[in-house]
Design an enzyme around this catalytic site. Structure first.
Site, PDB file in Angstrom:
ATOM      1  N   PRO A 166      55.983  31.738  35.878  1.00 56.74           N
ATOM      2  CA  PRO A 166      55.410  31.236  37.136  1.00 56.74           C
ATOM      3  C   PRO A 166      54.039  30.570  36.969  1.00 56.74           C
ATOM      4  O   PRO A 166      53.586  29.856  37.858  1.00 56.74           O
ATOM      5  CB  PRO A 166      55.312  32.495  38.022  1.00 56.74           C
ATOM      6  CG  PRO A 166      55.523  33.667  37.132  1.00 56.74           C
ATOM      7  CD  PRO A 166      56.212  33.189  35.891  1.00 56.74           C
ATOM      8  N   ASP A 169      43.199  32.682  37.951  1.00 56.18           N
ATOM      9  CA  ASP A 169      43.357  33.903  37.159  1.00 56.18           C
ATOM     10  C   ASP A 169      44.845  34.069  36.854  1.00 56.18           C
ATOM     11  O   ASP A 169      45.547  34.836  37.499  1.00 56.18           O
ATOM     12  CB  ASP A 169      42.804  35.092  37.972  1.00 56.18           C
ATOM     13  CG  ASP A 169      42.861  36.387  37.186  1.00 56.18           C
ATOM     14  OD1 ASP A 169      43.325  36.364  36.040  1.00 56.18           O
ATOM     15  OD2 ASP A 169      42.439  37.419  37.745  1.00 56.18           O
TER      16      ASP A 169
HETATM   17  N1  SPD Z   1      47.691  36.140  27.050  1.00 55.82           N
HETATM   18  C1  SPD Z   1      47.440  36.722  28.312  1.00 55.82           C
HETATM   19  C2  SPD Z   1      46.554  35.997  29.220  1.00 55.82           C
HETATM   20  C3  SPD Z   1      46.549  36.679  30.542  1.00 55.82           C
HETATM   21  C4  SPD Z   1      45.429  36.320  31.389  1.00 55.82           C
HETATM   22  N2  SPD Z   1      45.484  36.835  32.725  1.00 55.82           N
HETATM   23  C5  SPD Z   1      45.154  38.165  32.896  1.00 55.82           C
HETATM   24  C6  SPD Z   1      45.038  38.561  34.324  1.00 55.82           C
HETATM   25  C7  SPD Z   1      43.888  39.471  34.535  1.00 55.82           C
HETATM   26  N3  SPD Z   1      43.475  39.517  35.892  1.00 55.82           N
END
Ligand code: SPD
Length: 285
Positions: free
Chosen positions: A164, A157
């Site tokens: 990072p 996720d």
């Molecule tokens: N373009 C943004 C992508 C972000 C994805 N991650 C989001 C984290 C949600 N838990």
């Protein structure tokens, strides 16, 4: 229009999305990135890391239901789940709705993200206090390099492949993920948008194609990511997300969904023609 009241996410220097906000709830530079939460007019609190929108109170359910329930209803018995990233807590919240999960480990590099979300994204971060969650503040890439035959499902996720998160899109990371999964394991990862980042997606697909039996992408709607159509990478050692999906388990789970359901699970793997053609040589679903 008073531009001071608007946040704009700029994308690839060709496009920008604007969101009106009432106030800044959190703004801090951590060791890894800038972490902001804005109280927006239309989307509730919005988490922004390094000027990239991560999640908002209004649409987080879509992302978190889709990143978790597709693999957890494909694997017949996901007992041990690992989340890399996921500092807002939404993924952990959805994992821990599954009764067969015995342990969920979450490796988040940045404790400031967790602190910000605990304070201002309370509905999303509620999963972070679950007794089956083992939350560690460590580098996810370094952690996974030490694991072997340990997890049924791994969830990546992450943010976009800059800052990072960049290392979480590389070949070495996926070799380590493959080793860290049990012999019937599944990995699902934040997979960018086919409308803007198909080259990144093709590279990811090539990486997992060399390691896993069944690989592809599935799509979901998102109100606050550019293009509105975004994807997750799916890679599995054994189980097929449609042929091995037992849709009766979705009803039986008793979980209340707002976006995910049995039809969405299957339909999300259907791809528009230009994407199908781009993925064709590497797609094995
Ligand atoms: N373009 C943004 C992508 C972000 C994805 N991650 C989001 C984290 C949600 N838990």
């Amino acid at each position: 229009m008073n531009e001071k009241e608007w946040f704009f996410e700029k994308y690839k220097d060709i496009f920008s999305m604007g969101f009106k906000f009432k106030k800044t709830l959190f703004d801090r530079k951590s060791e890894f990135q800038t972490v902001k939460i804005l109280e927006t007019e239309g989307y509730g609190p919005m988490l922004i890391n390094d000027d990239i929108i991560m999640t908002t109170e209004r649409d987080e359910f879509i992302y978190h239901e889709m990143i978790i329930h597709v693999p957890l209803f494909t694997h017949p018995n996901p007992e041990n789940v690992l989340i890399i990233g996921g500092g807002d807590g939404g993924s952990a919240r959805e994992v821990l709705k599954h009764k067969n999960v015995k342990k969920c480990t979450m490796i988040e590099i940045d404790s400031v993200v967790v602190e910000a979300c605990r304070e201002h994204l309370k509905a999303t971060s509620q999963g972070l206090d679950h007794p089956l969650l083992d939350l560690k503040f460590e580098d996810g890439a370094a952690y996974i390099a030490q694991q072997q035959d340990a997890f049924d499902v791994i969830i990546v996720d992450s943010s976009d492949p800059i800052g990072p998160s960049a290392v979480l899109f590389g070949d070495e990371f996926y070799q380590n993920v493959h080793r860290a999964l049990k012999k019937e394991g599944i990995v699902v990862a934040q997979g960018e948008s086919s409308f803007y980042e198909i080259e990144i997606q093709k590279r990811l697909l090539k990486t997992v194609h060399n390691l896993f039996d069944k690989v592809g992408f599935y799509n979901y709607d998102n109100l606050t990511y550019s293009s509105g159509c975004w994807s997750f990478l799916f890679a599995s050692k054994k189980y097929h997300p449609i042929k091995d999906f037992r849709k009766e388990n979705v009803k039986k789970s008793g979980i209340k969904f707002r976006y995910y359901n049995e039809e969405i699970h299957q339909a999300s793997f259907c791809q528009p023609q230009f994407i199908k053609e781009a993925f064709e040589p590497l797609w094995t679903l």
